[in-house]
Design an enzyme around this catalytic site. Structure first.
Site, short mmCIF file in Angstrom:
data_model
loop_
_atom_site.label_atom_id
_atom_site.label_comp_id
_atom_site.label_asym_id
_atom_site.label_seq_id
_atom_site.Cartn_x
_atom_site.Cartn_y
_atom_site.Cartn_z
CG HIS A 64 -1.68 1.46 1.39
ND1 HIS A 64 -1.67 1.89 2.57
CD2 HIS A 64 -2.60 1.81 0.56
CE1 HIS A 64 -2.35 2.98 2.33
NE2 HIS A 64 -2.93 2.89 1.19
CB SER A 65 0.96 4.18 0.33
OG SER A 65 1.23 5.62 0.24
CE1 TYR A 66 9.27 4.19 1.11
CE2 TYR A 66 8.43 3.03 2.80
CZ TYR A 66 9.63 3.43 2.19
OH TYR A 66 10.74 2.90 2.56
CG HIS A 205 -3.82 7.02 0.24
ND1 HIS A 205 -3.16 6.89 -0.93
CD2 HIS A 205 -2.79 6.78 1.11
CE1 HIS A 205 -1.88 6.54 -0.83
NE2 HIS A 205 -1.50 6.55 0.45
#
Length: 227
Positions: A64-66, A205
């Site tokens: 997820h994300s980074y 997000h």
């Protein structure tokens, strides 16, 4: 049944996946959620590689994300990894970093929630957490997440990535269409470049929290492809 390692994004920990894990268990999968030190990209990759070795067979990585940058590095030249899944995540190629990818599209409206300090550490403004990161999560839940957030070193985002394993592995991507942190058009661009099986979720997000069943379904499908 697949063996799966889940990798959270910055300012978080493995508990970001708590809603997803039961859904994966119901599908018959074995799951581990990593806890990144968030001291450097190299340190975070090394931690995920340690988690991979807790399983004896092929492993699916989900980020997820980074955490997308982390799984891209952790899977490279690792014969134990057989598939990748990205959720509102960065999918860097060699030499790219988070800022260079963000620069390809207009700034996202939640960017001012991120606070970078002179000592090299970063965090999220608690008053902007709900708006920027988790607008489709109950305000009380978002406030709790803001309270338990963990700091991340800014260098995690600045260091150029190495070669990405997504060039060589079955890959899935779930775009969060209501994302105020990682521009949805950047997500679409990353998914297309990676040749990923792509779905779109009407989510913030934090799709992991607002649509855990859909997230688990994406992981389950790519795990089947990787077998």
């Amino acid at each position: 049944m697949a063996e799966i390692v889940l990798v959270h994004g910055a300012w978080s920990d493995g508990s970001a996946w708590l809603e997803v894990i039961p859904a994966l268990h119901r599908q018959g999968h074995r799951v581990r959620a990593a806890h990144l030190p968030m001291t450097s990209l190299a340190d975070d990759i090394a931690e995920v590689r340690r988690e991979i070795t807790t399983f004896g067979g092929p492993v699916v990585l989900a980020g997820h994300s980074y955490g997308g940058a982390v799984i891209s590095g952790a899977a490279k030249d690792n014969p134990q990894v057989n598939a990748l899944a990205y959720f509102a995540a960065y999918v860097p190629d060699e030499g790219e970093n988070v800022p260079s990818l963000n620069s390809k599209f207009p700034d996202s409206p939640g960017n001012d929630a991120m606070v970078f300090r002179e000592d090299g550490w970063s965090s999220i403004d608690p008053d902007r957490f709900h708006y920027g990161f988790a607008a489709d999560v109950a305000p009380e839940r978002a406030a709790a997440l803001a309270s338990v957030q963990r700091r991340a070193r800014a260098e995690c985002f600045a260091v150029p990535a190495g070669p990405g394993a997504w060039h060589d592995l079955p890959t899935a991507y779930a775009v969060s269409t209501e994302d105020r942190i990682l521009h949805p058009d950047l997500q679409r661009w990353l998914a297309e470049r990676a040749g990923a099986d792509c779905v779109e979720l009407a989510a913030s997000h934090y799709s992991l929290l607002s649509q855990p069943e859909a997230v688990a379904t994406v992981i389950d499908k790519i795990a089947t492809r990787g077998e």
